[in-house]
Design a protein around this motif. Structure first.
Motif, PDB file in Angstrom:
ATOM      1  N   SER A 125      93.738  28.168  38.799  1.00  0.00           N
ATOM      2  CA  SER A 125      94.314  28.587  38.104  1.00  0.00           C
ATOM      3  C   SER A 125      92.882  28.407  36.382  1.00  0.00           C
ATOM      4  O   SER A 125      93.358  29.052  35.372  1.00  0.00           O
ATOM      5  CB  SER A 125      95.338  26.640  36.798  1.00  0.00           C
ATOM      6  N   GLY A 126      91.632  28.026  36.578  1.00  0.00           N
ATOM      7  CA  GLY A 126      90.876  28.152  35.812  1.00  0.00           C
ATOM      8  C   GLY A 126      90.997  26.718  35.112  1.00  0.00           C
ATOM      9  O   GLY A 126      89.873  26.231  34.488  1.00  0.00           O
ATOM     10  N   ILE A 127      91.835  26.093  35.250  1.00  0.00           N
ATOM     11  CA  ILE A 127      91.694  24.606  34.421  1.00  0.00           C
ATOM     12  C   ILE A 127      91.052  23.665  35.057  1.00  0.00           C
ATOM     13  O   ILE A 127      91.578  23.355  36.888  1.00  0.00           O
ATOM     14  CB  ILE A 127      93.611  24.215  34.668  1.00  0.00           C
ATOM     15  N   THR A 128      90.341  22.862  34.574  1.00  0.00           N
ATOM     16  CA  THR A 128      89.238  21.955  35.455  1.00  0.00           C
ATOM     17  C   THR A 128      89.098  20.859  34.361  1.00  0.00           C
ATOM     18  O   THR A 128      88.312  19.916  34.682  1.00  0.00           O
ATOM     19  CB  THR A 128      87.673  22.771  35.243  1.00  0.00           C
ATOM     20  N   SER A 129      89.954  20.599  33.133  1.00  0.00           N
ATOM     21  CA  SER A 129      89.308  19.705  32.397  1.00  0.00           C
ATOM     22  C   SER A 129      90.420  19.501  30.964  1.00  0.00           C
ATOM     23  O   SER A 129      92.005  20.699  31.474  1.00  0.00           O
ATOM     24  CB  SER A 129      88.357  19.822  31.289  1.00  0.00           C
ATOM     25  N   VAL A 130      91.462  18.575  30.543  1.00  0.00           N
ATOM     26  CA  VAL A 130      92.107  18.695  30.312  1.00  0.00           C
ATOM     27  C   VAL A 130      92.331  19.941  28.898  1.00  0.00           C
ATOM     28  O   VAL A 130      92.701  20.584  28.176  1.00  0.00           O
ATOM     29  CB  VAL A 130      92.000  17.150  29.333  1.00  0.00           C
ATOM     30  N   GLU A 131      90.995  19.829  27.856  1.00  0.00           N
ATOM     31  CA  GLU A 131      90.306  20.702  26.929  1.00  0.00           C
ATOM     32  C   GLU A 131      90.980  22.261  27.205  1.00  0.00           C
ATOM     33  O   GLU A 131      91.119  22.601  26.241  1.00  0.00           O
ATOM     34  CB  GLU A 131      88.762  20.655  26.173  1.00  0.00           C
ATOM     35  N   ASP A 132      90.935  22.279  28.642  1.00  0.00           N
ATOM     36  CA  ASP A 132      90.946  23.304  29.091  1.00  0.00           C
ATOM     37  C   ASP A 132      92.580  23.939  29.399  1.00  0.00           C
ATOM     38  O   ASP A 132      93.188  24.759  29.145  1.00  0.00           O
ATOM     39  CB  ASP A 132      90.784  23.669  30.585  1.00  0.00           C
ATOM     40  N   LEU A 133      93.759  23.031  28.668  1.00  0.00           N
ATOM     41  CA  LEU A 133      95.190  22.871  28.424  1.00  0.00           C
ATOM     42  C   LEU A 133      95.335  23.850  27.082  1.00  0.00           C
ATOM     43  O   LEU A 133      96.311  23.868  27.084  1.00  0.00           O
ATOM     44  CB  LEU A 133      95.719  21.642  28.561  1.00  0.00           C
ATOM     45  N   VAL A 134      94.467  23.719  26.803  1.00  0.00           N
ATOM     46  CA  VAL A 134      95.133  24.144  25.528  1.00  0.00           C
ATOM     47  C   VAL A 134      95.606  25.265  25.245  1.00  0.00           C
ATOM     48  O   VAL A 134      95.431  26.704  26.323  1.00  0.00           O
ATOM     49  CB  VAL A 134      93.660  24.512  23.976  1.00  0.00           C
ATOM     50  N   GLY A 135      96.256  26.296  24.309  1.00  0.00           N
ATOM     51  CA  GLY A 135      97.235  27.369  24.098  1.00  0.00           C
ATOM     52  C   GLY A 135      98.086  27.865  25.780  1.00  0.00           C
ATOM     53  O   GLY A 135      98.721  28.399  26.187  1.00  0.00           O
ATOM     54  N   LYS A 136      98.032  26.813  26.701  1.00  0.00           N
ATOM     55  CA  LYS A 136      98.021  26.863  27.851  1.00  0.00           C
ATOM     56  C   LYS A 136     100.219  25.933  28.431  1.00  0.00           C
ATOM     57  O   LYS A 136     100.324  25.507  27.432  1.00  0.00           O
ATOM     58  CB  LYS A 136      98.090  25.956  29.119  1.00  0.00           C
ATOM     59  N   LYS A 137     101.193  27.037  29.262  1.00  0.00           N
ATOM     60  CA  LYS A 137     102.191  26.215  29.079  1.00  0.00           C
ATOM     61  C   LYS A 137     101.628  25.086  30.627  1.00  0.00           C
ATOM     62  O   LYS A 137     101.858  24.857  31.454  1.00  0.00           O
ATOM     63  CB  LYS A 137     103.212  27.297  30.372  1.00  0.00           C
ATOM     64  N   ILE A 154      97.293  11.406  26.302  1.00  0.00           N
ATOM     65  CA  ILE A 154      96.178  11.706  27.150  1.00  0.00           C
ATOM     66  C   ILE A 154      95.485  12.803  26.403  1.00  0.00           C
ATOM     67  O   ILE A 154      94.424  13.371  25.841  1.00  0.00           O
ATOM     68  CB  ILE A 154      96.506  12.162  28.525  1.00  0.00           C
ATOM     69  N   LEU A 155      96.352  13.854  24.975  1.00  0.00           N
ATOM     70  CA  LEU A 155      96.420  14.583  25.286  1.00  0.00           C
ATOM     71  C   LEU A 155      95.547  13.864  23.463  1.00  0.00           C
ATOM     72  O   LEU A 155      94.006  15.268  23.210  1.00  0.00           O
ATOM     73  CB  LEU A 155      97.319  15.376  24.612  1.00  0.00           C
ATOM     74  N   ALA A 156      96.034  13.212  22.808  1.00  0.00           N
ATOM     75  CA  ALA A 156      95.642  12.860  22.090  1.00  0.00           C
ATOM     76  C   ALA A 156      93.888  11.762  22.070  1.00  0.00           C
ATOM     77  O   ALA A 156      92.743  12.341  21.228  1.00  0.00           O
ATOM     78  CB  ALA A 156      96.296  11.773  21.064  1.00  0.00           C
ATOM     79  N   ALA A 157      94.136  11.277  23.165  1.00  0.00           N
ATOM     80  CA  ALA A 157      92.399  11.226  24.023  1.00  0.00           C
ATOM     81  C   ALA A 157      91.218  11.883  23.549  1.00  0.00           C
ATOM     82  O   ALA A 157      90.207  12.441  23.666  1.00  0.00           O
ATOM     83  CB  ALA A 157      92.694  10.337  24.636  1.00  0.00           C
ATOM     84  N   HIS A 158      91.865  13.483  23.863  1.00  0.00           N
ATOM     85  CA  HIS A 158      91.092  14.725  23.933  1.00  0.00           C
ATOM     86  C   HIS A 158      91.375  15.401  22.252  1.00  0.00           C
ATOM     87  O   HIS A 158      90.736  16.659  22.808  1.00  0.00           O
ATOM     88  CB  HIS A 158      91.528  15.330  24.880  1.00  0.00           C
ATOM     89  N   GLY A 159      91.785  14.476  21.008  1.00  0.00           N
ATOM     90  CA  GLY A 159      91.604  15.511  20.010  1.00  0.00           C
ATOM     91  C   GLY A 159      92.445  16.995  20.075  1.00  0.00           C
ATOM     92  O   GLY A 159      92.937  17.640  18.922  1.00  0.00           O
ATOM     93  N   LYS A 217      86.818   9.173  28.106  1.00  0.00           N
ATOM     94  CA  LYS A 217      88.267   8.823  27.477  1.00  0.00           C
ATOM     95  C   LYS A 217      89.566   8.308  28.115  1.00  0.00           C
ATOM     96  O   LYS A 217      90.092   7.537  28.118  1.00  0.00           O
ATOM     97  CB  LYS A 217      89.022  10.327  27.986  1.00  0.00           C
ATOM     98  N   ILE A 218      88.738   8.095  30.325  1.00  0.00           N
ATOM     99  CA  ILE A 218      90.033   6.416  30.398  1.00  0.00           C
ATOM    100  C   ILE A 218      89.040   5.712  29.085  1.00  0.00           C
ATOM    101  O   ILE A 218      89.933   4.314  28.979  1.00  0.00           O
ATOM    102  CB  ILE A 218      89.499   6.351  31.298  1.00  0.00           C
ATOM    103  N   ASP A 219      88.212   5.146  29.686  1.00  0.00           N
ATOM    104  CA  ASP A 219      87.295   3.743  28.638  1.00  0.00           C
ATOM    105  C   ASP A 219      87.712   3.656  27.362  1.00  0.00           C
ATOM    106  O   ASP A 219      89.064   2.660  27.157  1.00  0.00           O
ATOM    107  CB  ASP A 219      85.940   3.600  28.530  1.00  0.00           C
TER     108      ASP A 219
END
Length: 314
Positions: A125-137, A154-159, A217-219
């Motif tokens: 998928s090319g998704i390797t981080s939470v930030e890579d979820l932007v725009g994805k289903k 979790i998304l909010a913790a990543h902005g 982000k866990i912390d």
């Protein structure tokens, strides 16, 4: 007068025979979760243990899990249910999915095991981080589930915002993994004990990746929401080549406050004195010594009585 006594005796005899036929047991309903998660099979085993060890018959039922289960207990549509400790805390506080509708008639029976937040995607998928979820289903869990709350936090913790930064899909675990396999969605949040049946099924046919959550982000999550704990998915799980860092909440059993002290005492004792009979992989993590971990709400008096007898409460 004699005839009246004969009729009365006959009625009592019929009633006693009817009770004997059903074992004289109370009929209770346990809400679990979707068939592809951990709650459903584990709930079946725990229901059987209670039914075997206590004077009651507990029938398990599939559901949308955490938040819906709590609402069903509050509406007196069920007697005992699986949920997440964080969602239970939200219900009592009237926050997140319980905004403006705090629950005050549901109590804790005990916690069970860590529930890992797994962000599942295909290996290509090319998704390797939470930030890579932007725009994805991205599946964020079934409506009314605790998974959606976890995804939002979790998304909010990543902005990131669940409503604007991703194309959120409200799917249960089986629908989520099926969607990844078919290419209809890109990733899915799944909050469940590992290994999770639906994810194992996907991994059996496709190479998958679990997206890690970075330590900072866990912390931040643990500091803001104390019901989270750092967790690790071991290498080898789902065929993963290396371990994955993430967070977990705790699974717990909640009950209606309308249940009697005696009934909940018997249920609590049945579960925590017979954990060795649980064959599910999570059974080894369920102990009476850890049954109060993460419990942020009041215990039912019946559960409190058991844990006091067990020397776990003063």
């Amino acid at each position: 007068m004699k005839k009246k006594y004969i009729i009365t005796f006959a009625v009592l005899l019929v009633l006693s025979l009817a009770l004997a036929a059903c074992g004289g047991s109370k009929q209770l309903t346990m809400l679990t979760g979707g068939t592809g998660g951990t709650y459903y099979p584990l709930g079946g085993e725990i229901s059987k243990i209670i039914s075997d060890e206590a004077e009651m018959k507990v029938t398990p039922s599939s559901s949308n899990a955490s938040a819906d289960n709590i609402q069903a207990l509050a509406d007196e549509e069920a007697d005992i249910a699986f949920t997440q400790t964080d969602v239970m805390a939200n219900a009592v506080e009237g926050t997140n999915s319980f905004e403006g509708k705090a629950v005050d008639n549901v109590l804790a029976m005990g916690s069970l095991y860590p529930e890992t937040i797994q962000i599942v995607t295909s290996a290509n998928s090319g998704i390797t981080s939470v930030e890579d979820l932007v725009g994805k289903k991205v599946s964020v869990g079934a409506p009314g589930s605790g998974t959606r709350v976890n995804a939002e936090q979790i998304l909010a913790a990543h902005g990131l915002d669940i409503d604007s930064d991703i194309q959120a899909q409200d799917l249960d675990f089986d629908e989520s993994t099926g969607g990844i396999q078919d290419g209809n969605i890109d990733a899915a949040f799944i909050t469940a004990g590992t290994p999770t049946g639906s994810v194992e099924g996907l991994a059996a046919t496709s190479d998958i990746t679990i997206v890690p959550i970075a330590q900072d982000k866990i912390d931040a999550l643990v500091e803001e929401f104390p019901y989270y704990a750092a967790d690790t998915i071991p290498s080898g799980t789902y065929g993963l080549e290396s371990e994955v860092t993430t967070v977990a909440v705790l699974a717990m059993l909640a009950v209606s406050d309308s249940l009697s002290e005696d009934d909940v005492y018997e249920m609590t004792k049945a579960v925590y004195e017979n954990t060795g009979k649980i064959t599910h992989a999570k059974g080894k993590l369920i102990t009476k010594e850890s049954a109060l971990d993460g419990i942020g709400i009041d215990l039912h008096p019946g559960a409190e009585k058991y844990f006091k007898e067990a020397g776990l409460l003063d």
